[in-house]
Design a protein around this motif. Structure first.
Motif, PDB file in Angstrom:
ATOM      1  N   ARG A 226     -85.064 -86.955  -3.635  1.00 12.08           N
ATOM      2  CA  ARG A 226     -85.043 -85.512  -3.905  1.00 12.08           C
ATOM      3  C   ARG A 226     -83.937 -84.939  -3.044  1.00 12.08           C
ATOM      4  NH1 ARG A 226     -88.518 -81.963  -6.451  1.00 12.08           N
ATOM      5  NH2 ARG A 226     -88.584 -79.824  -5.708  1.00 12.08           N
ATOM      6  N   ASP A 227     -83.000 -84.183  -3.672  1.00  5.38           N
ATOM      7  CA  ASP A 227     -81.850 -83.704  -2.907  1.00  5.38           C
ATOM      8  C   ASP A 227     -81.251 -82.463  -3.576  1.00  5.38           C
ATOM      9  OD1 ASP A 227     -79.863 -83.748  -0.854  1.00  5.38           O
ATOM     10  OD2 ASP A 227     -79.947 -85.946  -0.862  1.00  5.38           O
ATOM     11  N   TYR A 228     -80.182 -81.962  -2.975  1.00  7.98           N
ATOM     12  CA  TYR A 228     -79.570 -80.717  -3.429  1.00  7.98           C
ATOM     13  C   TYR A 228     -78.788 -80.916  -4.725  1.00  7.98           C
ATOM     14  CZ  TYR A 228     -80.569 -79.143   1.314  1.00  7.98           C
ATOM     15  OH  TYR A 228     -81.208 -78.826   2.490  1.00  7.98           O
ATOM     16  N   GLY A 229     -78.987 -80.005  -5.680  1.00  6.40           N
ATOM     17  CA  GLY A 229     -78.277 -80.046  -6.947  1.00  6.40           C
ATOM     18  C   GLY A 229     -77.082 -79.107  -6.945  1.00  6.40           C
ATOM     19  N   ARG A 230     -76.167 -79.379  -7.843  1.00  3.90           N
ATOM     20  CA  ARG A 230     -74.955 -78.570  -7.981  1.00  3.90           C
ATOM     21  C   ARG A 230     -75.311 -77.116  -8.290  1.00  3.90           C
ATOM     22  NH1 ARG A 230     -70.290 -81.087  -9.331  1.00  3.90           N
ATOM     23  NH2 ARG A 230     -71.198 -82.659  -7.932  1.00  3.90           N
ATOM     24  N   HIS A 231     -74.619 -76.188  -7.612  1.00  3.73           N
ATOM     25  CA  HIS A 231     -74.787 -74.738  -7.762  1.00  3.73           C
ATOM     26  C   HIS A 231     -76.112 -74.224  -7.182  1.00  3.73           C
ATOM     27  CE1 HIS A 231     -71.258 -75.167 -10.164  1.00  3.73           C
ATOM     28  NE2 HIS A 231     -71.884 -75.719 -11.189  1.00  3.73           N
ATOM     29  N   ASP A 232     -76.683 -75.006  -6.276  1.00  3.58           N
ATOM     30  CA  ASP A 232     -77.836 -74.504  -5.529  1.00  3.58           C
ATOM     31  C   ASP A 232     -77.421 -73.268  -4.732  1.00  3.58           C
ATOM     32  OD1 ASP A 232     -80.544 -74.854  -4.199  1.00  3.58           O
ATOM     33  OD2 ASP A 232     -79.244 -75.051  -2.448  1.00  3.58           O
ATOM     34  N   MET A 233     -78.383 -72.432  -4.449  1.00  2.09           N
ATOM     35  CA  MET A 233     -78.132 -71.203  -3.693  1.00  2.09           C
ATOM     36  C   MET A 233     -77.365 -71.489  -2.403  1.00  2.09           C
ATOM     37  SD  MET A 233     -81.075 -68.840  -1.947  1.00  2.09           S
ATOM     38  CE  MET A 233     -81.554 -70.180  -0.843  1.00  2.09           C
ATOM     39  N   ALA A 234     -77.717 -72.580  -1.719  1.00  2.18           N
ATOM     40  CA  ALA A 234     -77.055 -72.910  -0.455  1.00  2.18           C
ATOM     41  C   ALA A 234     -75.571 -73.201  -0.667  1.00  2.18           C
ATOM     42  CB  ALA A 234     -77.743 -74.117   0.183  1.00  2.18           C
ATOM     43  N   GLN A 235     -75.218 -73.833  -1.786  1.00  2.00           N
ATOM     44  CA  GLN A 235     -73.814 -74.112  -2.062  1.00  2.00           C
ATOM     45  C   GLN A 235     -73.051 -72.824  -2.327  1.00  2.00           C
ATOM     46  OE1 GLN A 235     -73.004 -76.563  -5.505  1.00  2.00           O
ATOM     47  NE2 GLN A 235     -70.878 -76.890  -4.937  1.00  2.00           N
ATOM     48  N   LEU A 236     -73.641 -71.926  -3.081  1.00  2.00           N
ATOM     49  CA  LEU A 236     -72.964 -70.678  -3.431  1.00  2.00           C
ATOM     50  C   LEU A 236     -72.745 -69.778  -2.226  1.00  2.00           C
ATOM     51  CD1 LEU A 236     -74.849 -69.900  -6.772  1.00  2.00           C
ATOM     52  CD2 LEU A 236     -72.685 -71.134  -6.440  1.00  2.00           C
ATOM     53  N   ARG A 237     -73.529 -69.971  -1.178  1.00  2.00           N
ATOM     54  CA  ARG A 237     -73.417 -69.128   0.016  1.00  2.00           C
ATOM     55  C   ARG A 237     -72.320 -69.586   0.970  1.00  2.00           C
ATOM     56  NH1 ARG A 237     -79.514 -67.679   2.224  1.00  2.00           N
ATOM     57  NH2 ARG A 237     -79.921 -65.945   0.803  1.00  2.00           N
TER      58      ARG A 237
END
Length: 313
Positions: A226-237
């Protein structure tokens, strides 16, 4: 500067855990819902033939971690590999002797060598996955391994009152270091867990890391991610200056994170000789009422199995 983040990665993660200790991560209540492979029934099929009284006697043992590490309870669980030899009334001195003998026997092989069901979590942090497994799964044949890049995180795991060295082995490990071996032989693990850890690895080192882990799985064994997906909120920030390479960023504390697509993860696992069981995107809507913001969390969840007749080493 990107080279500094790689060279000093240990320092950044150690500092992270020194600051946050046990307070940053919460117990993962979704763990057994999303990954029922970790639930007790998955590794306890061989218990069905045991007397029901014996099975019931194991339940309270596993759910008393909140009472502290009590010597009597801990020695009781360590005293033997079989249920029929266990006793709650044995003197503490006798239990201590039994525990030492047990550890000496195991030392001749490898930690957990007598176990019938073995789980490894890579990137265990402070144990928010490991401890729920140990506290929920009463299977006397279960042994859980857990490792982390950070020596500080492993110290926090080992000093936790729920840590039982007879059921768990925590160790410091860099999954990208090809010269550093795991404390288990090839084809010995039933489950490998990767929860928000592969994203912290430099992208060009991911494939070799997964290849090495794949070799540790038994035929039919599962790798759960289980991991971070593309365009997750954290990436956009993230701000522009925080991007180290495409979709790979550095946080303010020096730790790094990558944001995956389903196809990227599928390629990593299938190249390592594993077969897809599940590869899905989990989108969760989060609303910040104070700032009147609506944001999406995007995670990817994967399950890949080693074929029963494997040609992948």
């Amino acid at each position: 500067m990107p080279v500094d983040y790689e060279i000093n990665a240990h320092k950044y993660w150690n500092d992270f855990y020194k600051i946050h200790e046990n307070g940053f991560f919460k117990d993962r209540h979704w763990l057994f819902t999303e990954f029922p492979e970790l639930a007790p029934g998955q590794s306890q099929d061989h218990l069905e033939d045991l007397p029901s009284d014996n099975k019931r006697s194991e339940v309270p043992e596993c759910r008393t971690s909140e009472d502290g590490p009590g010597l009597k309870i801990e020695q009781h669980k360590c005293s033997s590999n079989s249920l029929e030899h266990e006793t709650q009334t044995a003197p503490v001195e006798e239990n201590v002797t039994q525990k030492l003998n047990h550890l000496e026997i195991c030392a001749d092989e490898f930690p957990g060598s007598s176990a019938t069901y073995r789980i490894l979590e890579v990137g265990c942090g402070v144990g928010n996955t490991v401890f729920p497994i140990l506290q929920t799964n009463n299977d006397p044949g279960l042994f859980v391994y857990c490792c982390d890049f950070s020596s500080t995180a492993i110290e926090l795991v080992q000093t936790n009152s729920a840590y039982d060295p007879c059921r768990c082995f925590a160790f410091v490990h860099d999954l990208c270091d090809e010269d550093q071996s795991y404390p288990v032989p090839t084809s010995s693990l039933d489950i490998i867990i990767l929860i928000f850890v592969l994203s912290a690895v430099v992208p060009d080192k991911m494939q070799k890391a997964i290849n090495r882990l794949s070799r540790l799985l038994k035929p039919g064994g599962m790798m759960l991610l289980r991991d971070y997906g593309r365009h997750d909120m954290a990436q956009l920030r993230f701000k522009k200056g925080q991007c180290l390479s495409e979709n790979f960023y550095v946080r303010g504390d020096g730790t790094r994170v990558y944001f995956f697509t389903q196809d990227e993860l599928d390629t990593l696992f299938t190249t390592a000789g594993l077969e897809k069981v599940q590869n899905l995107v989990d989108r969760r809507l989060q609303v910040n009422r104070g700032k009147q913001l609506t944001m999406y969390r995007v995670w990817i969840q994967c399950k890949y199995r080693k074929p029963l007749l494997s040609s992948a080493g």
